[in-house]
Design a protein around this motif. Sequence first.
Motif, PDB file in Angstrom:
ATOM      1  N   SER A   1      26.519  17.112  10.667  1.00 35.78           N
ATOM      2  CA  SER A   1      26.535  15.651  10.636  1.00 35.78           C
ATOM      3  C   SER A   1      26.215  15.123  12.033  1.00 35.78           C
ATOM      4  N   PRO A   2      25.497  14.006  12.128  1.00 38.74           N
ATOM      5  CA  PRO A   2      25.221  13.396  13.438  1.00 38.74           C
ATOM      6  C   PRO A   2      26.504  13.130  14.236  1.00 38.74           C
TER       7      PRO A   2
ATOM      8  N   PHE B   1      27.426  15.742  16.625  1.00 36.87           N
ATOM      9  CA  PHE B   1      26.634  15.729  17.856  1.00 36.87           C
ATOM     10  C   PHE B   1      27.139  14.724  18.862  1.00 36.87           C
ATOM     11  N   ARG B   2      27.608  13.588  18.333  1.00 39.55           N
ATOM     12  CA  ARG B   2      28.001  12.518  19.241  1.00 39.55           C
ATOM     13  C   ARG B   2      29.374  12.745  19.846  1.00 39.55           C
TER      14      ARG B   2
ATOM     15  N   LEU C   1      19.508  19.591  10.631  1.00 39.49           N
ATOM     16  CA  LEU C   1      19.748  18.263  11.189  1.00 39.49           C
ATOM     17  C   LEU C   1      18.930  17.235  10.428  1.00 39.49           C
ATOM     18  N   THR C   2      19.436  16.019  10.352  1.00 32.26           N
ATOM     19  CA  THR C   2      18.674  14.992   9.647  1.00 32.26           C
ATOM     20  C   THR C   2      17.864  14.155  10.637  1.00 32.26           C
TER      21      THR C   2
ATOM     22  N   SER D   1      17.795  11.094  11.066  1.00 31.41           N
ATOM     23  CA  SER D   1      18.531  10.004  11.719  1.00 31.41           C
ATOM     24  C   SER D   1      19.080  10.454  13.070  1.00 31.41           C
ATOM     25  N   LEU D   2      19.436  11.740  13.180  1.00 29.94           N
ATOM     26  CA  LEU D   2      19.904  12.247  14.466  1.00 29.94           C
ATOM     27  C   LEU D   2      18.746  12.386  15.458  1.00 29.94           C
TER      28      LEU D   2
ATOM     29  N   ASP E   1      17.461   9.544  17.460  1.00 34.32           N
ATOM     30  CA  ASP E   1      18.396   9.085  18.486  1.00 34.32           C
ATOM     31  C   ASP E   1      18.005   9.783  19.779  1.00 34.32           C
TER      32      ASP E   1
ATOM     33  N   VAL F   1      22.484  13.174  23.135  1.00 34.73           N
ATOM     34  CA  VAL F   1      22.096  13.983  21.988  1.00 34.73           C
ATOM     35  C   VAL F   1      21.016  14.994  22.397  1.00 34.73           C
TER      36      VAL F   1
END
Length: 277
Positions: free
Chosen positions: A119-120, A123-124, A150-151, A153-154, A157, A162
């Motif tokens: 999930s993003p 990562f954050r 990874l998706t 959306s990440l 970013d 990231v």
Amino acid sequence: AKEQGRNTWRFYSDVMDQANTDKFNLLQRIRDALKNNEFKLYYQPKIDLQHQQVQGAEALLRWPQNDGSFINPAEVIELAEYSGLILELGAWVLQQACNDCQQWRQLGFPDVKVAVNLSPIQFRDGRLEHTVLDALRQSGLPPSALELELTESLLIDNSDFVQQQLSSLGALGISFAIDDFGTGYSNLGYLRQFNASSLKVDKSFISSLSISLRDEPLVRAIIQLAKSLELSTVAEGVEDDATFQLLKQLGCDAAQGYLWSAALPPDQFTRYLQKQR
Ligand code: C2E
Ligand code: CA
Ligand code: CA
Ligand code: CA
């Protein structure tokens, strides 16, 4: 009319309250399930199309219920992300996947790889590299056997934070796959910056491939794009032989889907590997 408007509003508000209560209850049950070790990881075989060989598996979260059913993993993940519980759940997933993969390798399948969905939020958080290293160290799995999905959306970013985590994980020898490709963003600039090794073509483009040829040009273009960027392609959601043949012809490298197998418990995946040998 005014009166009726108010009643409608009240009805809507009650429905919302009920939905929130249901979510709250489910979240509490997810917390308990994590504590009581009720979550399982199942593994869906990833097939190398040219050699017709199992190259590894994607780990997928499962939460079995007493009646034999499963709660929809996407719903569990969504609530876990919303509540922050994804950090703990995600760490468990990483450790379990590394342990299981290392076991298959020791059982005589030294080349098997495992792919884990991230999930993003993980990562954050800032502790991801530590969590991944921990899972590798405790299991003994080499980093080259771990792939992180990874998706988009990440990947769009492009915060330093990231990007820096992506590059330090990459430097360990872990590989990355871009999941659900084609569903998210039209700006493909991130593909150039980011060092992925494969691209997973979303099942929404694959599932109808053999029925309507409408998606064929699209899938063909995605495979060509991937090739020009030296990325391998993985098709997800392959359910019939015609789709498999078409993908092979289009030069797709690997695939997953019910045509071969749904996600299996770890011991059944071991048997799947033994049968395929
Ligand atoms: P995903 O990563 O895109 O996973 C592929 C989904 O397609 C899985 O659904 C899989 O069971 C399903 N699938 C596989 N083959 C076929 C097929 O031939 N036909 C069809 N119609 N479907 C197929 P699942 O297991 O329900 O997972 C849903 C999503 O939940 C995943 O989508 C992923 O985004 C998320 N997820 C699952 N496990 C994890 C996890 O451990 N961590 C995170 N962060 N997300 C997870
Ligand atoms: Ca995935
Ligand atoms: Ca996917
Ligand atoms: Ca998906």
